[in-house]
Scaffold this motif. Structure first.
Motif, PDB file in Angstrom:
ATOM      1  N   ARG A   1       0.837  -1.203   0.000  1.00 24.46           N
ATOM      2  CA  ARG A   1       0.000   0.000   0.000  1.00 24.46           C
ATOM      3  C   ARG A   1       0.875   1.257   0.000  1.00 24.46           C
ATOM      4  N   TRP A   2       1.924   1.258   0.778  1.00 23.29           N
ATOM      5  CA  TRP A   2       2.792   2.426   0.839  1.00 23.29           C
ATOM      6  C   TRP A   2       3.493   2.674  -0.495  1.00 23.29           C
ATOM      7  N   LEU A   3       3.992   1.607  -1.114  1.00 28.63           N
ATOM      8  CA  LEU A   3       4.649   1.761  -2.413  1.00 28.63           C
ATOM      9  C   LEU A   3       3.673   2.315  -3.452  1.00 28.63           C
ATOM     10  N   ALA A   4       2.418   1.844  -3.400  1.00 33.57           N
ATOM     11  CA  ALA A   4       1.419   2.344  -4.347  1.00 33.57           C
ATOM     12  C   ALA A   4       1.113   3.821  -4.077  1.00 33.57           C
ATOM     13  N   GLN A   5       0.943   4.194  -2.815  1.00 33.50           N
ATOM     14  CA  GLN A   5       0.665   5.590  -2.480  1.00 33.50           C
ATOM     15  C   GLN A   5       1.833   6.500  -2.819  1.00 33.50           C
ATOM     16  N   SER A   6       3.047   5.961  -2.789  1.00 30.43           N
ATOM     17  CA  SER A   6       4.243   6.747  -3.099  1.00 30.43           C
ATOM     18  C   SER A   6       4.477   6.881  -4.597  1.00 30.43           C
ATOM     19  N   GLY A   7       3.626   6.225  -5.423  1.00 30.60           N
ATOM     20  CA  GLY A   7       3.770   6.309  -6.867  1.00 30.60           C
ATOM     21  C   GLY A   7       4.905   5.478  -7.431  1.00 30.60           C
ATOM     22  N   VAL A   8       5.354   4.484  -6.654  1.00 32.98           N
ATOM     23  CA  VAL A   8       6.465   3.648  -7.109  1.00 32.98           C
ATOM     24  C   VAL A   8       5.962   2.545  -8.036  1.00 32.98           C
ATOM     25  N   CYS A   9       4.878   1.904  -7.646  1.00 31.28           N
ATOM     26  CA  CYS A   9       4.301   0.823  -8.429  1.00 31.28           C
ATOM     27  C   CYS A   9       2.891   0.573  -7.907  1.00 31.28           C
ATOM     28  N   SER A  10       2.137  -0.288  -8.573  1.00 31.74           N
ATOM     29  CA  SER A  10       0.819  -0.648  -8.078  1.00 31.74           C
ATOM     30  C   SER A  10       0.952  -1.668  -6.949  1.00 31.74           C
ATOM     31  N   ARG A  11      -0.131  -1.920  -6.226  1.00 29.84           N
ATOM     32  CA  ARG A  11      -0.085  -2.919  -5.155  1.00 29.84           C
ATOM     33  C   ARG A  11       0.257  -4.295  -5.710  1.00 29.84           C
ATOM     34  N   ARG A  12      -0.342  -4.631  -6.828  1.00 28.79           N
ATOM     35  CA  ARG A  12      -0.068  -5.947  -7.430  1.00 28.79           C
ATOM     36  C   ARG A  12       1.401  -6.066  -7.829  1.00 28.79           C
ATOM     37  N   GLU A  13       1.937  -4.992  -8.396  1.00 31.95           N
ATOM     38  CA  GLU A  13       3.354  -5.013  -8.771  1.00 31.95           C
ATOM     39  C   GLU A  13       4.248  -5.130  -7.538  1.00 31.95           C
ATOM     40  N   ALA A  14       3.864  -4.434  -6.447  1.00 34.94           N
ATOM     41  CA  ALA A  14       4.637  -4.535  -5.205  1.00 34.94           C
ATOM     42  C   ALA A  14       4.642  -5.966  -4.688  1.00 34.94           C
ATOM     43  N   GLU A  15       3.492  -6.622  -4.755  1.00 35.02           N
ATOM     44  CA  GLU A  15       3.415  -8.018  -4.304  1.00 35.02           C
ATOM     45  C   GLU A  15       4.293  -8.917  -5.162  1.00 35.02           C
ATOM     46  N   ALA A  16       4.366  -8.640  -6.471  1.00 34.23           N
ATOM     47  CA  ALA A  16       5.224  -9.433  -7.349  1.00 34.23           C
ATOM     48  C   ALA A  16       6.701  -9.219  -7.005  1.00 34.23           C
ATOM     49  N   LEU A  17       7.072  -7.990  -6.670  1.00 34.47           N
ATOM     50  CA  LEU A  17       8.459  -7.705  -6.283  1.00 34.47           C
ATOM     51  C   LEU A  17       8.808  -8.409  -4.972  1.00 34.47           C
ATOM     52  N   ILE A  18       7.870  -8.425  -4.032  1.00 36.57           N
ATOM     53  CA  ILE A  18       8.093  -9.128  -2.764  1.00 36.57           C
ATOM     54  C   ILE A  18       8.273 -10.623  -3.022  1.00 36.57           C
ATOM     55  N   ALA A  19       7.421 -11.185  -3.872  1.00 38.62           N
ATOM     56  CA  ALA A  19       7.513 -12.612  -4.184  1.00 38.62           C
ATOM     57  C   ALA A  19       8.846 -12.961  -4.837  1.00 38.62           C
ATOM     58  N   ALA A  20       9.411 -12.007  -5.586  1.00 36.55           N
ATOM     59  CA  ALA A  20      10.692 -12.230  -6.259  1.00 36.55           C
ATOM     60  C   ALA A  20      11.888 -11.956  -5.346  1.00 36.55           C
ATOM     61  N   GLY A  21      11.631 -11.571  -4.089  1.00 38.69           N
ATOM     62  CA  GLY A  21      12.721 -11.307  -3.153  1.00 38.69           C
ATOM     63  C   GLY A  21      13.485 -10.037  -3.435  1.00 38.69           C
ATOM     64  N   GLN A  22      12.813  -9.036  -4.023  1.00 34.79           N
ATOM     65  CA  GLN A  22      13.487  -7.811  -4.452  1.00 34.79           C
ATOM     66  C   GLN A  22      13.212  -6.616  -3.542  1.00 34.79           C
ATOM     67  N   VAL A  23      12.550  -6.872  -2.396  1.00 35.65           N
ATOM     68  CA  VAL A  23      12.214  -5.805  -1.456  1.00 35.65           C
ATOM     69  C   VAL A  23      12.825  -6.143  -0.096  1.00 35.65           C
ATOM     70  N   SER A  24      13.464  -5.177   0.539  1.00 34.80           N
ATOM     71  CA  SER A  24      14.022  -5.404   1.874  1.00 34.80           C
ATOM     72  C   SER A  24      13.708  -4.221   2.779  1.00 34.80           C
ATOM     73  N   ILE A  25      13.629  -4.494   4.076  1.00 37.00           N
ATOM     74  CA  ILE A  25      13.440  -3.461   5.094  1.00 37.00           C
ATOM     75  C   ILE A  25      14.598  -3.566   6.080  1.00 37.00           C
ATOM     76  N   ASP A  26      15.343  -2.488   6.208  1.00 42.54           N
ATOM     77  CA  ASP A  26      16.527  -2.453   7.079  1.00 42.54           C
ATOM     78  C   ASP A  26      17.453  -3.640   6.805  1.00 42.54           C
ATOM     79  N   GLY A  27      17.613  -3.949   5.509  1.00 42.34           N
ATOM     80  CA  GLY A  27      18.532  -5.005   5.107  1.00 42.34           C
ATOM     81  C   GLY A  27      17.968  -6.407   5.139  1.00 42.34           C
ATOM     82  N   GLU A  28      16.736  -6.592   5.628  1.00 45.50           N
ATOM     83  CA  GLU A  28      16.125  -7.920   5.709  1.00 45.50           C
ATOM     84  C   GLU A  28      15.122  -8.084   4.576  1.00 45.50           C
ATOM     85  N   THR A  29      15.285  -9.143   3.767  1.00 47.66           N
ATOM     86  CA  THR A  29      14.392  -9.379   2.648  1.00 47.66           C
ATOM     87  C   THR A  29      12.967  -9.620   3.135  1.00 47.66           C
ATOM     88  N   VAL A  30      12.018  -8.945   2.507  1.00 48.45           N
ATOM     89  CA  VAL A  30      10.607  -9.106   2.851  1.00 48.45           C
ATOM     90  C   VAL A  30      10.055 -10.306   2.097  1.00 48.45           C
TER      91      VAL A  30
END
Length: 263
Positions: free
Chosen positions: A17-46
């Protein structure tokens, strides 16, 4: 370079939701990036698509995610009469057929393959012409035609019939379609038998049906602007990619793009 941003809100929020509100990508695209292991928070993969980010944490999209998002294509076409925006009926020609190397205008660009899913972002009728956006970018689509969008669409319309002040008043304020009141429209004279319409909604064949209700018949309907994006001097039947600044202007209120001119 990886995309990085620190979350400053007080309340936790789902990453997609935050990525979508920030204009980075849609929610669905964010979920695809998470599934691909391409998103991390403080160095930890989401790994959890429902993961929330908290105040002071830093989210990072890796280089692969950046390349994936930047590879999403958005083009504009100066559509001629006789082409349909989306799926054609038998005998009709889709506007996507214009996306050829010969039709490309301006800087060199990738020619989209026939199976690429470039969908119309705000349709334009078979018998109308002008600015048409085709995109596979969910953020652009939501900004332009999402349920919360207030983006203006501007048209020049040549009509036959009486366009006195009572007619203009009805076009601006007094019409309903399909049992629902239309939002107020900006309608002004733009020359002899020519009207300028600025709408913030996009009902099916809206301008044509509005004109029918007040006894006007349309001779020519030309869309010249969607939000900050203008057809400009793009020749009829030609296409080009939108620039990074134009995309930013579409998804970020108040951001102004530089006009694109052929070199």
């Amino acid at each position: 370079m990886a995309w990085t941003r620190t979350y400053e809100e007080a309340e936790p929020q789902r990453v997609n939701r935050w990525l979508a509100q920030s204009g980075v990508c849609s929610r669905r695209e964010a979920e695809a990036l998470i599934a691909a292991g391409q998103v991390s928070i403080d160095g930890e993969t989401v790994s959890d698509p429902g993961r929330k980010i908290e105040h002071g944490q830093t989210l990072t999209l890796d280089d692969g995610a950046q390349a994936r998002l930047e590879g999403q294509m958005t083009v504009i076409i100066n559509k001629p009469v006789g082409y349909v925006s989306a799926q054609p009926e038998p005998g009709q020609i889709p506007a996507a057929r214009l996306l050829t190397r010969q039709g490309l205008w301006g800087d060199p660009a990738e020619i989209p393959a026939a199976d690429r899913s470039l969908a119309p972002v705000g349709r334009l009728d078979l018998d109308s012409r002008g600015l048409l956006i085709l995109s596979e970018d969910g953020v652009v689509t939501k900004a332009v035609i999402g349920p919360d969008s207030q983006m203006e669409k501007e048209y020049l319309v040549r009509v036959r019939g009486d366009i006195g002040e009572p007619v203009l008043d009805r076009l601006r304020h007094g019409l309903a379609l399909d049992g629902r009141q239309l939002k107020p429209a900006k309608v002004t004279l733009a020359g002899d038998q020519r009207l300028r319409f600025i709408l913030t909604e996009g009902r099916n064949r809206q301008i044509r049906r509005m004109c029918d209700l007040v006894g006007l018949s349309i001779i020519d309907l030309y869309r010249l602007r969607i939000g900050p994006l203008k057809v400009g001097d793009l020749p009829e039947g030609r296409w080009r990619l939108i620039t990074a600044r134009e995309r930013e202007a579409l998804i970020t209120p108040g951001f102004s793009p530089k006009p694109v001119r052929r070199r």
